[in-house]
Structure formats: C-alpha cells, structure tokens
Motif scaffolding. Structure first.
Motif, PDB file in Angstrom:
ATOM      1  N   LYS A  30      39.755  -0.830  58.886  1.00  0.00           N
ATOM      2  CA  LYS A  30      41.053  -1.309  58.443  1.00  0.00           C
ATOM      3  C   LYS A  30      41.228  -2.800  58.723  1.00  0.00           C
ATOM      4  CE  LYS A  30      43.655   2.987  58.401  1.00  0.00           C
ATOM      5  NZ  LYS A  30      44.872   3.707  58.826  1.00  0.00           N
ATOM      6  N   LYS A  31      40.682  -3.258  59.857  1.00  0.00           N
ATOM      7  CA  LYS A  31      40.777  -4.693  60.163  1.00  0.00           C
ATOM      8  C   LYS A  31      39.969  -5.510  59.169  1.00  0.00           C
ATOM      9  CE  LYS A  31      41.721  -4.439  65.133  1.00  0.00           C
ATOM     10  NZ  LYS A  31      41.232  -4.785  66.488  1.00  0.00           N
ATOM     11  N   VAL A  32      38.743  -5.054  58.898  1.00  0.00           N
ATOM     12  CA  VAL A  32      37.871  -5.797  57.983  1.00  0.00           C
ATOM     13  C   VAL A  32      38.431  -5.768  56.574  1.00  0.00           C
ATOM     14  CG1 VAL A  32      35.593  -5.850  56.923  1.00  0.00           C
ATOM     15  CG2 VAL A  32      35.810  -5.446  59.386  1.00  0.00           C
ATOM     16  N   MET A  33      38.801  -4.570  56.090  1.00  0.00           N
ATOM     17  CA  MET A  33      39.321  -4.468  54.733  1.00  0.00           C
ATOM     18  C   MET A  33      40.667  -5.170  54.600  1.00  0.00           C
ATOM     19  SD  MET A  33      37.077  -2.979  52.934  1.00  0.00           S
ATOM     20  CE  MET A  33      35.626  -1.941  53.114  1.00  0.00           C
ATOM     21  N   GLY A  34      41.482  -5.051  55.645  1.00  0.00           N
ATOM     22  CA  GLY A  34      42.790  -5.693  55.602  1.00  0.00           C
ATOM     23  C   GLY A  34      42.716  -7.206  55.615  1.00  0.00           C
ATOM     24  N   SER A  35      41.676  -7.750  56.229  1.00  0.00           N
ATOM     25  CA  SER A  35      41.533  -9.210  56.309  1.00  0.00           C
ATOM     26  C   SER A  35      40.938  -9.805  55.048  1.00  0.00           C
ATOM     27  CB  SER A  35      40.644  -9.574  57.501  1.00  0.00           C
ATOM     28  OG  SER A  35      39.302  -9.131  57.285  1.00  0.00           O
ATOM     29  N   GLY A  36      40.366  -8.933  54.206  1.00  0.00           N
ATOM     30  CA  GLY A  36      39.735  -9.424  52.987  1.00  0.00           C
ATOM     31  C   GLY A  36      38.332  -9.947  53.194  1.00  0.00           C
ATOM     32  N   LEU A  37      37.768  -9.790  54.412  1.00  0.00           N
ATOM     33  CA  LEU A  37      36.419 -10.280  54.678  1.00  0.00           C
ATOM     34  C   LEU A  37      35.372  -9.529  53.856  1.00  0.00           C
ATOM     35  CD1 LEU A  37      36.573 -10.692  58.580  1.00  0.00           C
ATOM     36  CD2 LEU A  37      36.667 -12.502  56.839  1.00  0.00           C
ATOM     37  N   LEU A  38      35.605  -8.240  53.632  1.00  0.00           N
ATOM     38  CA  LEU A  38      34.668  -7.436  52.870  1.00  0.00           C
ATOM     39  C   LEU A  38      35.416  -6.712  51.758  1.00  0.00           C
ATOM     40  CD1 LEU A  38      31.814  -6.205  52.496  1.00  0.00           C
ATOM     41  CD2 LEU A  38      32.522  -4.369  54.047  1.00  0.00           C
ATOM     42  N   PRO A  39      35.176  -7.077  50.528  1.00  0.00           N
ATOM     43  CA  PRO A  39      35.848  -6.369  49.438  1.00  0.00           C
ATOM     44  C   PRO A  39      35.293  -4.948  49.302  1.00  0.00           C
ATOM     45  CG  PRO A  39      34.218  -7.898  48.562  1.00  0.00           C
ATOM     46  CD  PRO A  39      34.287  -8.150  50.040  1.00  0.00           C
ATOM     47  N   ARG A  40      36.128  -4.069  48.816  1.00  0.00           N
ATOM     48  CA  ARG A  40      35.703  -2.683  48.576  1.00  0.00           C
ATOM     49  C   ARG A  40      34.978  -2.658  47.233  1.00  0.00           C
ATOM     50  NH1 ARG A  40      40.203  -0.807  49.892  1.00  0.00           N
ATOM     51  NH2 ARG A  40      39.840  -0.063  52.006  1.00  0.00           N
ATOM     52  N   PHE A  41      33.753  -3.245  47.236  1.00  0.00           N
ATOM     53  CA  PHE A  41      33.040  -3.487  45.982  1.00  0.00           C
ATOM     54  C   PHE A  41      32.506  -2.222  45.331  1.00  0.00           C
ATOM     55  CE2 PHE A  41      30.079  -3.950  49.510  1.00  0.00           C
ATOM     56  CZ  PHE A  41      29.032  -3.130  49.133  1.00  0.00           C
ATOM     57  N   TRP A  42      32.398  -1.146  46.088  1.00  0.00           N
ATOM     58  CA  TRP A  42      31.793   0.065  45.538  1.00  0.00           C
ATOM     59  C   TRP A  42      32.781   0.928  44.751  1.00  0.00           C
ATOM     60  CZ3 TRP A  42      32.064  -1.315  50.683  1.00  0.00           C
ATOM     61  CH2 TRP A  42      33.006  -0.649  51.463  1.00  0.00           C
ATOM     62  N   VAL A  43      34.064   0.580  44.803  1.00  0.00           N
ATOM     63  CA  VAL A  43      35.042   1.288  43.979  1.00  0.00           C
ATOM     64  C   VAL A  43      35.829   0.269  43.171  1.00  0.00           C
ATOM     65  CG1 VAL A  43      35.287   3.231  45.572  1.00  0.00           C
ATOM     66  CG2 VAL A  43      36.780   1.249  45.812  1.00  0.00           C
ATOM     67  N   ARG A  44      36.508   0.735  42.157  1.00  0.00           N
ATOM     68  CA  ARG A  44      37.334  -0.174  41.357  1.00  0.00           C
ATOM     69  C   ARG A  44      38.533   0.576  40.778  1.00  0.00           C
ATOM     70  NH1 ARG A  44      32.555   0.631  38.507  1.00  0.00           N
ATOM     71  NH2 ARG A  44      32.760   1.750  36.511  1.00  0.00           N
ATOM     72  N   GLU A  60      46.408   4.221  46.842  1.00  0.00           N
ATOM     73  CA  GLU A  60      45.586   3.341  45.991  1.00  0.00           C
ATOM     74  C   GLU A  60      44.099   3.535  46.294  1.00  0.00           C
ATOM     75  OE1 GLU A  60      44.975  -1.447  45.099  1.00  0.00           O
ATOM     76  OE2 GLU A  60      46.832  -0.729  46.030  1.00  0.00           O
ATOM     77  N   VAL A  61      43.763   3.606  47.587  1.00  0.00           N
ATOM     78  CA  VAL A  61      42.367   3.821  47.970  1.00  0.00           C
ATOM     79  C   VAL A  61      41.906   5.217  47.537  1.00  0.00           C
ATOM     80  CG1 VAL A  61      40.761   4.026  49.913  1.00  0.00           C
ATOM     81  CG2 VAL A  61      42.480   2.203  49.896  1.00  0.00           C
ATOM     82  N   ALA A  62      42.755   6.218  47.763  1.00  0.00           N
ATOM     83  CA  ALA A  62      42.409   7.581  47.368  1.00  0.00           C
ATOM     84  C   ALA A  62      42.163   7.664  45.870  1.00  0.00           C
ATOM     85  CB  ALA A  62      43.519   8.543  47.779  1.00  0.00           C
ATOM     86  N   ALA A  63      43.009   7.021  45.081  1.00  0.00           N
ATOM     87  CA  ALA A  63      42.854   7.056  43.624  1.00  0.00           C
ATOM     88  C   ALA A  63      41.570   6.364  43.191  1.00  0.00           C
ATOM     89  CB  ALA A  63      44.063   6.407  42.951  1.00  0.00           C
TER      90      ALA A  63
END
Length: 529
Positions: A515-529, A141-144
């Motif tokens: 992985k900890k930050v992204m997995g916890s939802g603290l920081l959304p991966r806002f630069w991709v969609r 999903e991240v790669a795509a």
C-alpha cells in the motif's frame, strides 16, 4: 415467524435418498470440505454432531496425466513433520508448522513427480499479485481491474511456466473453480489460491486439506432441527414463477407465485415480510425472466445475464476392489476430457465399502443370498466440470470413456475390473462461473429491494465480506446467515458469523509495504489496466 423453503428438488432436506434406476444411492457431485470452515464446524457442534461421523478424514489427492502420476497433494494439517531428503538425507525432517509460503514450498518438494523445480519456482511472482489483490480487497477500483483480467493473462505477465500451468495449475482450477484459467477472473483465482493454498497458519489452511461428506450426514439433521424447533415449512418440488413488488409498500416484495410439480398446480404466497434468493445463475435467470417487477431493476437483470458451468456426475460399481494411492484423484491433460476437468473418488475407501453404497440397508439385509460382501468391488464417483463438450454424449459413451480410457490410464488395475452397474447425471449451467468481468454483475447480499436478500457462493457481500472464497460451502452458508441477519433487521436473535483465521504477520507486512509503494506512485500497477 413462519419460514417457508421453496425448492425444485422433491425433498431438499436430505432425508430422502437420491437413487439410480436400479435403487443405488447417487449424488449430484462429490463435495469436499476444506480445513478452515469455522461456521460449518460450529454448525456441527450446534447440532450435536460429531465431525468424525459427518466427514471423512482429510485425504491426499493424486494428479494423473497421460504421462502418469504428476503430483500428490499433501494433508498438511495431519502432518507432524515433513521429510525433505533431497539435500539433507533420508532422516532429515522439517517442522510442519512453518510460515506461509515457506511451509507449503518445502512440504510439496517431494510430492511433484515430474514438474521440475524451475517450473514450480516460476510461481513465486504471483505472491506480488496476491498481496496486491487481496491487500486491496476494500478498493473497488483495484478489484475491478483484477476482475477484468483473465487468470491466463496474469500468469503470462508474471512469468509462470507453460508446464506448471498446463500440468498442475490448470487442472487444479478446472476442479476448483470448474473452468480453465483463460475463462476465469484473475480476482477470484487470486482469492482462491490464497484462501486454499497460501492461507494462514502455515500448513493449517490449505486447499490440499480436504475431507468429504454426503447430504444425509449434515443437511438432514439441520433440516430436522429447523422444522422441529424453528417452524420451517419445506415445500419440495416447487419452482418459483414470479415475485411481485408492491408500489404501495415502498416497492417491497409482498407476493410470489410458484408451480408445484407434485400437485401440478400454480400456488401463491402473499403478505410476505422478506425473501432470500438462494439461487445459482440458472435459477436466478429463471426467476428474473418470469418476474417483470424484478427484471426492471438493473441489479437483478445483470445477475440474470450471468451463465453457469456444465457439470456431469457419474457413479460406477465394479466387480472387484481396485487399490489406488489416494481416495481422491484428478485427471489432467487427457484428450478424452475434451477440455473438461475430471476427478474420481474411491467411495469404497472413503466410506469403507459399506452396504449402503450398494443400496443395501445393512450387512444382514440379504434375504435372498444374492449379495456377498466379499464380492463387492470398488464404487467410484467421477465428476466432470466445464463439461459442455461431454454433455451431448450418451450415458453409455461417458461410462465407456471412463472405464476404457481415463481410469485405466491413471490406475492400470481398472483395466481388469468389470462394470456391474453405472449411473450418469447431467447438470447444464448449474455451477457458479466466475468469468472475467463478472464481479460487478454478481448479485449483492443486500439487493435494491429492501426485503429481498441474496445468498450463495457467488454473492458479493460488501461490508460483510468473509474470508471464505470461491466455490465453497462455507461461503454459501455464511452468506445465508448474513442474509437472514439483514432480513430481520437485527431486531430478533442474530446468528453469529465466525471469520476465518487472521492473516499471518508476514502477509500483513507485505500488504502494508504494498500500500505504501502503490500509494506513493513509485511502482505502477502495470500488470492490470
């Protein structure tokens, strides 16, 4: 077992020189080998080839624009210390082995002639994207998400300066992935930047550590060994016509047809146990179009829909030697490029202007006295990538563009050199294009047909993914080894595959934090969609 190689080239073994109309040796592009190619290095050892006999030394590269010299790429692996005079005086040196990216940043400090430090510093934001992208390489999903985005968009979102992109990153991508950032997948660009520029062991793995070779020095010994010891049959001048599947045999490939340009006949091979499709986009399109059984399978039709990149290769023989700062050079931002990437390589420097460059067997092969070693000038190989806007030009106009505009603009002494001979080769759609959204369409190593495997730098390797990325011979070679291993079902002798060096400790730590930050939802991966 009998192994048959079908290739459109009259002689794909490298034993027959590819010559110009005037009998001088030419090649379809100058190929560079980077530092971290463990499997190709192992191949040299297996063939009892001394690497110094196969490859040139690692070389610097100079980047030229209409404004002059922009930057010089260093040879990190050959450096013991790096001079850093800016703040500490002329005699202050730093060790060449420092953690990435600190080592690369400090080493390149003195090598940018025009790009200000503030512009170079704007690249630091990409470290976040690199750690996130490559640290989640096993997450489809991240790669795509990264693959859907262009590298241009990613650069904007992370605040890279226009000058850094236009003057350095764009020309680097044009000669590294053969397309500008607006036409490249952010996923592959992140892989490339890490593997070639931010990789392990500080200065040891870097895109700027590069050496060069020709087909007869490596491909020919390999082909000889395979034919002599492993029953390989080479059928040159053959174009694949159709691959047929047998519904009575679990829909496996059992027969293929090909056309021999040598005999002018249509030929057939049946009772096939397995096939490796070592094809680029153009070859894949041709095979699938002529193979209805494969075209019905979405995996193959998707791969056949991908397009390749146009390239042009030139070779020019001059009447005098032209000295240059470095033997490998890059053109940047010249209008004459018409949107293409461009390079020029001083073969007389890389190969010591040996007589073979001039189509002469050796220095004693001058029976008529017409060749004088002292009058041999520079021999220059020039390549254009993303060259669609140049393909329609005549060969004479392309050579004139090089000799009257590009080369003298980079190195003034070219203006005084006279062209003695020249050659141009045009290759439309022949190089892999890692376009945005292409990841899912690229052929997988293991296809839906059990006894058909795919190989090449554009192949998705799945669980067998390797650390070599982008357009590189190491990745293509490794995919071929893995395809053969899979095809034999691990029932016969398997070829070992060596991975690249492990990631450095600080990169591993960054991946864990990401992985900890992204997995916890603290920081959304806002630069991709």
């Amino acid at each position: 077992a009998e192994v048959i190689l079908l290739d459109a080239l009259p002689d794909p073994t490298g034993n027959t020189p590819y010559l110009s109309k005037t009998g001088k040796p030419v090649e379809a592009g100058t190929r560079g080998f980077w530092k971290d190619y463990p499997n190709i290095n192992a191949l040299c050892a297996e063939l009892n080839l001394a690497e110094d006999d196969v490859f040139t030394p690692f070389t610097n590269s100079s980047f030229y624009s209409p404004d002059g010299l922009e930057a010089t790429a260093p040879v990190f692996s050959n450096a013991n210390n790096v001079k850093l005079p800016f703040f500490f005086g002329d005699n202050f040196n730093i060790p060449s082995q420092l953690p990435s990216p600190l080592g690369q940043v400090l080493a390149t400090f003195p090598l940018f002639e025009r790009i200000p430090l503030s512009d170079r510093a704007s690249m630091i934001g990409l470290l976040i994207a690199t750690i996130d992208c490559l640290g989640n390489a096993d997450n489809e999903e991240v790669a795509a998400a990264y693959d859907r985005m262009t590298a241009h968009d990613l650069f904007i979102r992370f605040g890279l300066s226009d000058r850094l992109v236009e003057d350095f990153i764009k020309p680097t991508l044009l000669v590294g992935l053969f397309k500008p950032p607006e036409e490249l997948s952010a996923l592959v660009v992140m892989e490339l930047l890490y593997y070639y520029a931010l990789g392990t062991s500080g200065f040891v793995r870097c895109a700027l550590d590069q050496k060069w070779y020709s087909d007869d020095s490596l491909v020919a010994p390999l082909a000889d060994r395979l034919q002599e010891d492993f029953n390989l049959t080479v059928l040159g001048g053959c174009r694949m016509s159709e691959i047929s599947l047998n519904p009575q045999n679990n829909n496996q490939a059992t027969k293929l047809r090909y056309f021999s340009t040598m005999s002018g006949e249509e030929c057939e091979i049946d009772e096939i146990d397995g096939i490796v499709l070592a094809l680029g986009a153009k070859g894949m399109e041709g095979v699938i179009k002529s193979s209805p059984d494969l075209a019905r399978i979405p995996t193959f039709s998707a791969a056949a829909s991908l397009k390749g990149i146009d390239v042009i290769s030139c070779r020019i023989w001059f009447d005098r030697v032209v000295p240059t700062r470095t033997p490998a050079n890059v053109f940047s931002r010249f209008e004459a490029l018409r949107g293409a990437g461009g390079t020029f390589f001083m073969l007389d420097q890389l190969q010591e202007n040996n007589p073979a460059l001039w189509g002469i067997d050796d220095d004693t092969d001058d029976t008529d006295g017409t060749d004088d070693i002292s009058t041999r000038g520079s021999v220059v190989a020039c390549d254009f990538y993303n060259a669609g806007a140049l393909l329609s030009m005549t060969d004479a106009d392309i050579i004139a563009t090089l000799t009257e505009e590009l080369l003298p603009s980079a190195v003034a002494q070219f203006a005084d050199a006279k062209v003695l001979d020249s050659w141009v080769g045009k290759y439309p759609g022949t190089v892999s294009w890692f376009a945005p959204g292409s990841y899912q369409k690229r052929p997988p190593l293991s296809s839906p047909v059990a006894n058909i495997k795919c190989a090449g730098d554009w192949v998705r390797m799945g669980e067998l993914e390797h650390g070599a990325k982008g357009l590189c011979q190491e990745r293509a070679y490794v995919s071929g080894l893995q395809a053969a291993n899979l095809l034999t079902g691990y029932t016969s002798r398997q070829h070992d595959v060596i991975d690249v060096r492990e990631d450095e400790a600080q990169f591993k730590l960054g991946v864990q934090l990401n992985k900890k930050v992204m997995g916890s939802g603290l920081l959304p991966r806002f630069w991709v969609r």
